[in-house]
Design a protein around this motif. Structure first.
Motif, PDB file in Angstrom:
ATOM      1  N   THR A  18       5.819  11.856 -33.239  1.00  0.00           N
ATOM      2  CA  THR A  18       7.263  11.737 -33.425  1.00  0.00           C
ATOM      3  C   THR A  18       7.933  13.091 -33.186  1.00  0.00           C
ATOM      4  O   THR A  18       8.952  13.172 -32.490  1.00  0.00           O
ATOM      5  CB  THR A  18       7.585  11.209 -34.839  1.00  0.00           C
ATOM      6  OG1 THR A  18       6.975   9.926 -34.986  1.00  0.00           O
ATOM      7  CG2 THR A  18       9.083  11.098 -35.055  1.00  0.00           C
ATOM      8  N   ARG A  20       6.682  15.416 -31.414  1.00  0.00           N
ATOM      9  CA  ARG A  20       6.396  15.753 -30.015  1.00  0.00           C
ATOM     10  C   ARG A  20       7.472  15.227 -29.070  1.00  0.00           C
ATOM     11  O   ARG A  20       7.673  15.779 -27.987  1.00  0.00           O
ATOM     12  CB  ARG A  20       5.018  15.183 -29.643  1.00  0.00           C
ATOM     13  CG  ARG A  20       4.511  15.550 -28.286  1.00  0.00           C
ATOM     14  CD  ARG A  20       4.124  17.019 -28.229  1.00  0.00           C
ATOM     15  NE  ARG A  20       3.639  17.341 -26.906  1.00  0.00           N
ATOM     16  CZ  ARG A  20       4.408  17.785 -25.908  1.00  0.00           C
ATOM     17  NH1 ARG A  20       5.673  18.008 -26.086  1.00  0.00           N
ATOM     18  NH2 ARG A  20       3.888  18.040 -24.725  1.00  0.00           N
ATOM     19  N   GLU A  21       8.181  14.196 -29.467  1.00  0.00           N
ATOM     20  CA  GLU A  21       9.254  13.663 -28.633  1.00  0.00           C
ATOM     21  C   GLU A  21      10.341  14.699 -28.387  1.00  0.00           C
ATOM     22  O   GLU A  21      11.019  14.647 -27.370  1.00  0.00           O
ATOM     23  CB  GLU A  21       9.856  12.406 -29.268  1.00  0.00           C
ATOM     24  CG  GLU A  21       8.906  11.230 -29.245  1.00  0.00           C
ATOM     25  CD  GLU A  21       9.433  10.013 -29.982  1.00  0.00           C
ATOM     26  OE1 GLU A  21      10.590  10.036 -30.466  1.00  0.00           O
ATOM     27  OE2 GLU A  21       8.672   9.036 -30.086  1.00  0.00           O
ATOM     28  N   LYS A  22      10.475  15.660 -29.321  1.00  0.00           N
ATOM     29  CA  LYS A  22      11.530  16.664 -29.208  1.00  0.00           C
ATOM     30  C   LYS A  22      11.015  18.085 -29.007  1.00  0.00           C
ATOM     31  O   LYS A  22      11.742  18.936 -28.505  1.00  0.00           O
ATOM     32  CB  LYS A  22      12.404  16.625 -30.464  1.00  0.00           C
ATOM     33  CG  LYS A  22      13.145  15.313 -30.636  1.00  0.00           C
ATOM     34  CD  LYS A  22      13.973  15.329 -31.894  1.00  0.00           C
ATOM     35  CE  LYS A  22      14.697  14.012 -32.037  1.00  0.00           C
ATOM     36  NZ  LYS A  22      14.289  13.228 -33.158  1.00  0.00           N
ATOM     37  N   ASN A  97       2.399   6.909 -23.108  1.00  0.00           N
ATOM     38  CA  ASN A  97       1.683   7.809 -24.012  1.00  0.00           C
ATOM     39  C   ASN A  97       1.314   9.120 -23.303  1.00  0.00           C
ATOM     40  O   ASN A  97       1.486  10.200 -23.873  1.00  0.00           O
ATOM     41  CB  ASN A  97       0.433   7.129 -24.556  1.00  0.00           C
ATOM     42  CG  ASN A  97      -0.201   7.924 -25.680  1.00  0.00           C
ATOM     43  OD1 ASN A  97       0.472   8.452 -26.557  1.00  0.00           O
ATOM     44  ND2 ASN A  97      -1.511   8.012 -25.654  1.00  0.00           N
ATOM     45  N   LEU A 100       4.360  11.320 -23.014  1.00  0.00           N
ATOM     46  CA  LEU A 100       4.722  11.910 -24.297  1.00  0.00           C
ATOM     47  C   LEU A 100       3.761  13.040 -24.664  1.00  0.00           C
ATOM     48  O   LEU A 100       4.179  14.158 -24.956  1.00  0.00           O
ATOM     49  CB  LEU A 100       4.721  10.845 -25.396  1.00  0.00           C
ATOM     50  CG  LEU A 100       4.889  11.361 -26.830  1.00  0.00           C
ATOM     51  CD1 LEU A 100       6.250  12.033 -27.008  1.00  0.00           C
ATOM     52  CD2 LEU A 100       4.703  10.226 -27.827  1.00  0.00           C
ATOM     53  N   ARG A 103       3.895  15.998 -21.970  1.00  0.00           N
ATOM     54  CA  ARG A 103       5.186  16.520 -21.526  1.00  0.00           C
ATOM     55  C   ARG A 103       5.205  18.034 -21.717  1.00  0.00           C
ATOM     56  O   ARG A 103       4.915  18.552 -22.778  1.00  0.00           O
ATOM     57  CB  ARG A 103       6.320  15.877 -22.338  1.00  0.00           C
ATOM     58  CG  ARG A 103       7.709  16.334 -21.934  1.00  0.00           C
ATOM     59  CD  ARG A 103       8.787  15.674 -22.768  1.00  0.00           C
ATOM     60  NE  ARG A 103       8.590  15.774 -24.201  1.00  0.00           N
ATOM     61  CZ  ARG A 103       8.912  16.828 -24.943  1.00  0.00           C
ATOM     62  NH1 ARG A 103       9.453  17.875 -24.398  1.00  0.00           N
ATOM     63  NH2 ARG A 103       8.692  16.816 -26.243  1.00  0.00           N
TER      64      ARG A 103
END
Length: 184
Positions: A18, A20-22, A97, A100, A103
């Protein structure tokens, strides 16, 4: 491992993903993971030495998911089209996945995927030319995969990309002395 430990590790991983999304992995702090997972730092450190160990475990798991969904993983030189098509399909299934997890660190994806594919597909012959051919075929393809997943390069389809890669490997095989001896 008991069920509580399994659940705690799952909470920690989900919190990391979660975040890691930002954020990049380097900017994710153990404190933030613990807050999101609703655990204390002692619990975190019971499972991982630091957030980078957790990140590496998640990286490896993402690669494992691709490889486990790829049946033709040892067929690179026997049936290159099945190999490339199967690998691309497995990557496509796991693309959300993979994007994400990797990235901002696509080179780590390339290094880990290339290493894993080479180990799975090590040539029956261990001569220098066979090892170089394997490295060239897999390394080149992994870079194309990186562009396919993260870059601006557009391909009409997985099938088209697999066809291009197949032709390259077949050309490599035709130019090898072993293949020349068999054909001549």
């Amino acid at each position: 491992m008991d069920l509580r430990m399994v659940k705690t590790r799952a909470q920690i991983k989900q919190a990391f993903l979660t975040l890691r999304e930002k954020l990049t992995p380097e900017k994710i702090k153990v404190k933030d993971i613990c807050e999101m997972a609703q655990i204390n730092k002692t619990t975190f450190y019971h499972h991982y030495t630091d957030s980078m160990e957790l990140s590496n475990e998640i990286d490896d798991h993402a690669i494992d998911q691709v490889i486990s969904g790829f049946e033709a993983r040892d067929r690179l030189f026997d049936d290159p089209k099945a190999y490339f098509t199967g690998l691309l399909q497995a990557l496509e299934r796991e693309s959300a996945n993979i994007k994400l997890v990797f990235r901002g660190k696509q080179e780590i994806l390339c290094t880990k995927l290339e290493d894993r594919l080479q180990r799975l597909c090590s040539p029956k012959e261990t001569d220098l030319e066979s090892r170089i051919r394997l490295s060239f075929a897999i390394g080149g393809f992994v870079r194309i995969v990186k562009d396919y997943l993260f870059g601006d390069k557009k391909y009409d389809s997985i099938e088209q990309l697999a066809e291009y890669a197949t032709r390259m490997v077949e050309a490599l095989l035709q130019r090898s002395p072993a293949a020349a001896g068999a054909n001549g």
